[in-house]
Enzyme design. Structure first.
Site, PDB file in Angstrom:
ATOM      1  CE  LYS A 104     -11.705 -11.790  -0.732  1.00 50.91           C
ATOM      2  NZ  LYS A 104     -11.545 -12.046  -0.053  1.00 50.91           N
ATOM      3  CG  HIS A 106      -7.865  -9.981  -3.584  1.00 48.95           C
ATOM      4  ND1 HIS A 106      -9.410  -9.493  -3.653  1.00 48.95           N
ATOM      5  CD2 HIS A 106      -7.968 -10.186  -2.674  1.00 48.95           C
ATOM      6  CE1 HIS A 106      -9.751  -9.060  -3.503  1.00 48.95           C
ATOM      7  NE2 HIS A 106      -9.610  -9.216  -1.993  1.00 48.95           N
TER       8      HIS A 106
END
Length: 228
Positions: A104, A106
């Site tokens: 991921k 962000h």
């Protein structure tokens, strides 16, 4: 055999996780039995499952650990339910962590891990459903060790799976769990082994699930694929 192991074998059968018949495994082997941990689908099943894992972890590794790591995807619910069960049964708070298949990029929880972020000083137990070849640990172990800032600062205490199929791993005459232990230097254990299953359902059982015919097929299977 401990009573909880007998109960766990009955539980696997009750949930259609452990079945007998004729199956083609991912490896291409024809097997007279099959285990599918994806068949645990209800809240009560997962609650019971976590308690069996917790008891086996306590029996095999004591309490000297901080984190349960469940490799994605099936390992995620296993780590979560075992952490809950361990708190209830043994009064110890254990964190859960998993890897992401894709990082991921962000948010506050960006990166390659889900849940607790493993760091130096942590002691980790890896929780999986089953291992036949031992290949999954080749991905899992580096992901854990890559979280270290100082080499050797994160310790893998051990690995636990539901069922030791007792088959020889690829390019070895030893079982996958034994190969893992020798290669990585930590104990790899199972809640039950196929020897336990046969003892409970055939030797001491009523032979409804493992009939004489199925037993002959299992014996032939281990003649060809059984670990030494």
């Amino acid at each position: 055999m401990e009573q909880y192991k007998k109960e766990f074998i009955d539980f696997m059968v009750e949930c259609s996780v452990l079945t007998f018949g004729s199956f083609t495994l991912k490896s291409g082997r024809k097997s007279p039995f099959f285990m599918n941990a994806g068949a645990y689908v209800t809240g009560s099943q997962l609650s019971r499952l976590g308690k069996y894992y917790a008891r086996a972890i306590h029996d095999n590794f004591g309490d000297d650990f901080d984190v349960f790591f469940g490799p994605a995807y099936k390992g995620i619910p296993l780590a979560v339910t075992t952490a809950i069960a361990y708190s209830e049964l043994f009064g110890k708070e254990v964190k859960y962590c998993s890897d992401r298949k894709e990082e991921k990029d962000h948010g506050a929880d960006k990166g390659g891990l889900l849940g607790y972020k493993i760091s130096d000083g942590d002691r980790v137990v890896i929780i999986e459903d089953v291992t036949t070849s031992g290949k999954s640990i080749e991905e899992t172990y580096p992901k854990i060790k890559n979280q270290e800032e100082k080499e050797g600062a994160i310790k893998v205490v051990g690995e636990i799976v539901s069922l030791n199929r007792m088959e020889k791993a690829p390019d070895s005459d030893k079982a996958a769990l034994d190969v893992i232990s020798e290669k990585y230097g930590f104990p790899a254990r199972a809640i039950v082994t196929m020897a336990d299953v046969i003892e409970h359902l055939y030797t001491d059982g009523d032979k409804r699930l493992i009939t004489d015919g199925i037993k002959r097929e299992i014996d032939a299977y281990y003649q060809e694929y059984g670990a030494k």
